[in-house]
Design a protein around this motif. Structure first.
Motif, PDB file in Angstrom:
ATOM      1  N   CYS A 153     -34.069   8.019 -14.248  1.00  7.92           N
ATOM      2  CA  CYS A 153     -34.976   8.716 -13.538  1.00  7.92           C
ATOM      3  C   CYS A 153     -34.332   9.443 -12.317  1.00  7.92           C
ATOM      4  CB  CYS A 153     -36.343   8.184 -13.161  1.00  7.92           C
ATOM      5  SG  CYS A 153     -37.168   7.878 -14.552  1.00  7.92           S
ATOM      6  N   ARG A 154     -33.654   8.809 -11.425  1.00 13.67           N
ATOM      7  CA  ARG A 154     -33.030   9.364 -10.355  1.00 13.67           C
ATOM      8  C   ARG A 154     -31.913  10.200 -10.815  1.00 13.67           C
ATOM      9  NH1 ARG A 154     -32.085   4.897  -8.220  1.00 13.67           N
ATOM     10  NH2 ARG A 154     -29.674   4.430  -8.818  1.00 13.67           N
ATOM     11  N   ARG A 155     -30.994   9.823 -11.787  1.00 11.68           N
ATOM     12  CA  ARG A 155     -30.121  10.890 -12.103  1.00 11.68           C
ATOM     13  C   ARG A 155     -30.664  12.236 -12.466  1.00 11.68           C
ATOM     14  NH1 ARG A 155     -27.728  12.161 -16.945  1.00 11.68           N
ATOM     15  NH2 ARG A 155     -28.824  11.025 -18.230  1.00 11.68           N
ATOM     16  N   LEU A 156     -31.660  12.130 -13.032  1.00 14.04           N
ATOM     17  CA  LEU A 156     -32.281  13.377 -13.856  1.00 14.04           C
ATOM     18  C   LEU A 156     -33.380  13.809 -12.832  1.00 14.04           C
ATOM     19  CD1 LEU A 156     -32.754  12.011 -17.461  1.00 14.04           C
ATOM     20  CD2 LEU A 156     -31.153  13.887 -16.526  1.00 14.04           C
ATOM     21  N   ASP A 157     -33.380  13.309 -11.665  1.00 12.56           N
ATOM     22  CA  ASP A 157     -34.575  13.782 -10.617  1.00 12.56           C
ATOM     23  C   ASP A 157     -35.967  14.051 -10.997  1.00 12.56           C
ATOM     24  OD1 ASP A 157     -35.042  14.760  -8.027  1.00 12.56           O
ATOM     25  OD2 ASP A 157     -34.835  16.814  -8.649  1.00 12.56           O
TER      26      ASP A 157
END
Length: 296
Positions: A153-157
């Motif tokens: 989720c963090r990688r894909l914002d």
């Protein structure tokens, strides 16, 4: 200030006392597909119950929200959007938020990390193709997360709306978290499929209406977010939609409540309170590794 001092109130916009979000987990037939993926049944009963959601439930819930001037957050498994290609464009055209909810409503404990990423990226591609927009929010099927999922989720914002470690927006491992609550989820009160697999009969709407109005009052008193979560095939039924109509009347009659989508809540938190309640996910070691266990 001591360890027992109450935390300062969350800084809701415009001096609001609390917040309210109307969210829909548009499960439809997706959990049925996932549960039966290895051996598809010939029986129609459960599938037809769930098909009520896209046929009647979603239009009925959308009409209810329009009547109260509320925009909702609809978390849709990609297979549901694929099966009903009208759904995402219609919701976006009506001003609602559409968010990710797995591809097949796959359960976290039953997929590998690589499978999770594959399904997540496939769902994003489908949402982009159908709406022309990249979804900004994720809600895990069955509301479970792993550190790997948070990292993706963090990688894909993406913000996440699956956990419930606090009652106001916060972050976990750098991922903005818009918390959910089992006590304001319709499935635990109303879900009933029949066939002998249910834990008990569904509750009546009077009992749930009382519980949810108490939740609303408590949210205003303590300055929290009331995240209401309903399902298309459950609360789309007439008597439950009627109950929701009464509840939303209370919400819209309270000028001190900020009514917002999950995406608006996430954007506000990132802009105005990014350092507040920045948590780190951690799981304790097994008690078998604790020094006190050695002499037990």
């Amino acid at each position: 200030m001591t360890a027992l001092s109450p935390e300062p109130a969350y800084p809701w916009p415009q001096g609001k006392a609390s917040a309210f979000c109307f969210s829909v987990d548009v499960d439809a037939h997706a959990p049925w597909l996932w549960a039966n993926r290895a051996d598809m049944p010939r029986l129609l009963g459960h599938h037809e119950q769930r098909s009520f959601g896209p046929r009647i439930g979603i239009p009925r819930i959308a009409a209810l929200l329009a009547a109260h001037g509320i925009k909702g957050s609809f978390f849709v498994p990609a297979i549901v959007a694929e099966t009903h290609p009208w759904m995402l464009p219609a919701l976006v055209d009506a001003g609602h938020e559409v968010g990710l909810h797995g591809y097949f409503h796959e359960l976290v404990a039953q997929v590998s990390d690589d499978q999770f990423t594959h399904f997540l990226e496939g769902a994003i591609g489908l949402f982009q193709a159908q709406t022309g927009q990249t979804p900004r929010g994720f809600r895990s099927p069955a509301w479970e997360m792993t550190p790997y999922m948070l990292a993706e989720c963090r990688r894909l914002d993406l913000y996440d709306s699956s956990l419930m470690g606090l009652e106001t927006p916060h972050s976990v491992d750098g991922v903005t978290q818009i918390p959910v609550s089992w006590s304001t989820d319709d499935a635990i009160f109303f879900k009933f499929l029949g066939g002998g697999g249910d834990m008990g009969p569904p509750l009546g709407t009077d009992a749930v209406y009382r519980a949810w109005t108490e939740e609303l009052q408590a949210s205003r008193r303590y300055g929290t977010l009331m995240m209401l979560t309903v399902h298309d095939w459950i609360s789309g039924k007439a008597v439950r939609a009627q109950m929701l109509d009464k509840l939303l009347g209370h919400v819209t009659a309270s000028p001190d409540i900020w009514i917002a989508t999950a995406g608006e809540l996430a954007a506000y938190h990132r802009a105005h309170a990014p350092e507040r309640d920045a948590l780190t996910a951690s799981l304790p070691e097994s008690p078998l590794k604790h020094p006190a266990w050695k002499d037990a």
